[in-house]
Design a protein around this motif. Structure first.
Motif, mmCIF file in Angstrom:
data_model
loop_
_atom_site.group_PDB
_atom_site.id
_atom_site.type_symbol
_atom_site.label_atom_id
_atom_site.label_comp_id
_atom_site.label_asym_id
_atom_site.label_seq_id
_atom_site.Cartn_x
_atom_site.Cartn_y
_atom_site.Cartn_z
ATOM 1 N N MET A 143 1.057 -1.154 -0.236
ATOM 2 C CA MET A 143 -0.167 0.021 -0.302
ATOM 3 C C MET A 143 0.896 1.585 0.197
ATOM 4 O O MET A 143 0.504 1.979 -0.378
ATOM 5 N N THR A 144 1.740 1.090 0.744
ATOM 6 C CA THR A 144 2.771 2.616 0.683
ATOM 7 C C THR A 144 3.541 2.438 -0.461
ATOM 8 O O THR A 144 3.664 3.729 -1.115
ATOM 9 N N ALA A 145 4.372 1.581 -0.846
ATOM 10 C CA ALA A 145 4.733 1.647 -2.375
ATOM 11 C C ALA A 145 4.009 2.373 -3.695
ATOM 12 O O ALA A 145 4.174 2.686 -4.132
ATOM 13 N N VAL A 146 2.430 2.037 -3.645
ATOM 14 C CA VAL A 146 1.521 2.023 -4.023
ATOM 15 C C VAL A 146 1.507 3.001 -4.850
ATOM 16 O O VAL A 146 1.228 4.745 -5.413
ATOM 17 N N SER A 147 1.116 4.288 -2.740
ATOM 18 C CA SER A 147 0.617 5.819 -2.881
ATOM 19 C C SER A 147 2.161 6.807 -3.129
ATOM 20 O O SER A 147 1.941 6.997 -3.688
ATOM 21 N N GLU A 148 3.431 5.963 -3.926
ATOM 22 C CA GLU A 148 4.302 6.971 -3.234
ATOM 23 C C GLU A 148 4.297 6.629 -4.494
ATOM 24 O O GLU A 148 4.584 7.626 -5.197
ATOM 25 N N TRP A 149 3.935 5.433 -5.173
ATOM 26 C CA TRP A 149 4.334 5.583 -6.828
ATOM 27 C C TRP A 149 3.281 6.512 -7.536
ATOM 28 O O TRP A 149 3.704 6.863 -8.240
ATOM 29 N N GLN A 150 2.074 6.670 -6.996
ATOM 30 C CA GLN A 150 1.260 7.466 -8.072
ATOM 31 C C GLN A 150 1.615 8.895 -7.310
ATOM 32 O O GLN A 150 1.329 9.910 -8.376
ATOM 33 N N GLY A 151 2.018 9.288 -6.089
ATOM 34 C CA GLY A 151 3.319 10.178 -5.511
ATOM 35 C C GLY A 151 3.733 10.727 -6.677
ATOM 36 O O GLY A 151 4.334 11.934 -7.347
ATOM 37 N N VAL A 152 4.938 9.628 -7.202
ATOM 38 C CA VAL A 152 5.839 10.450 -8.280
ATOM 39 C C VAL A 152 5.182 10.362 -9.820
ATOM 40 O O VAL A 152 5.943 11.520 -9.933
ATOM 41 N N ILE A 153 4.163 9.242 -9.846
ATOM 42 C CA ILE A 153 3.760 9.745 -11.133
ATOM 43 C C ILE A 153 3.082 11.530 -11.619
ATOM 44 O O ILE A 153 2.882 12.490 -11.847
#
Length: 175
Positions: A143-153
């Motif tokens: 969940m944390t990684a996906v949230s960070e990934w969305q932040g990167v995008i």
């Protein structure tokens, strides 16, 4: 009820906020603080002004592109325009960084995005099922990684917009 973290936190703070800010400024602050469509009557209450004054200022904010209105709802609801906030963030980045620094940041962000795509074997973070593991710790990490990934995008989009603003002297050229 609207999700909102109002600017005033106590009676003294509220009086100071009201004294130091005109009605338009208070309505502006409130609409930027709401996180879901909110009736103009509720915005008026939060901004400590009449519903008519709130509606007048909200309509002006809609014309400026800062807010959006749903005129089909009764009463009319308003919400902040996320695109305006992104433009504001991109403008700040364009002012604070050189084009070279922006380009370097985009390259670093794109590298991070590529790592997430490889890790999850997809280019779309919304396609990731974070709950397909038994371990609570693994689920939390995903969940944390996906949230960070969305932040990167989102950051790639902001920095690209900032680059366009910098290269075009503050004016966007339509794609």
């Amino acid at each position: 009820m609207t999700e909102f973290d109002p600017v005033p936190t106590s009676d003294d703070t509220q009086r100071q906020w009201q004294t130091g800010t005109d009605t338009f400024g208070r309505v502006y602050d409130v609409v930027l603080g709401v996180t879901s469509p909110t009736a103009y009557t509720e915005i008026a209450e939060l901004a400590d002004c009449s519903p008519n004054a709130a509606k007048k200022h909200l309509d002006r904010l809609v014309e400026m592109g800062i807010a959006r209105a749903d005129r089909d709802s009764r009463p009319v609801t308003y919400e902040r325009n996320e695109g305006y906030l992104e433009w504001q963030d991109a403008s700040r980045i364009a002012t604070e960084l050189s084009i070279e620094e922006i380009i370097d940041r985009v390259e670093a962000l794109e590298s991070q995005r590529t790592e997430y795509e490889a890790q999850f074997e997809t280019r779309d973070p919304t396609a990731v099922n974070v709950f397909d593991h038994d371990s609570h710790e693994t689920i939390h990490e995903r969940m944390t990684a996906v949230s960070e990934w969305q932040g990167v995008i989102r950051d790639i989009r902001l920095y690209e917009l900032a680059r366009q603003l910098s290269q075009n002297d503050g004016h966007l050229i339509p794609a």
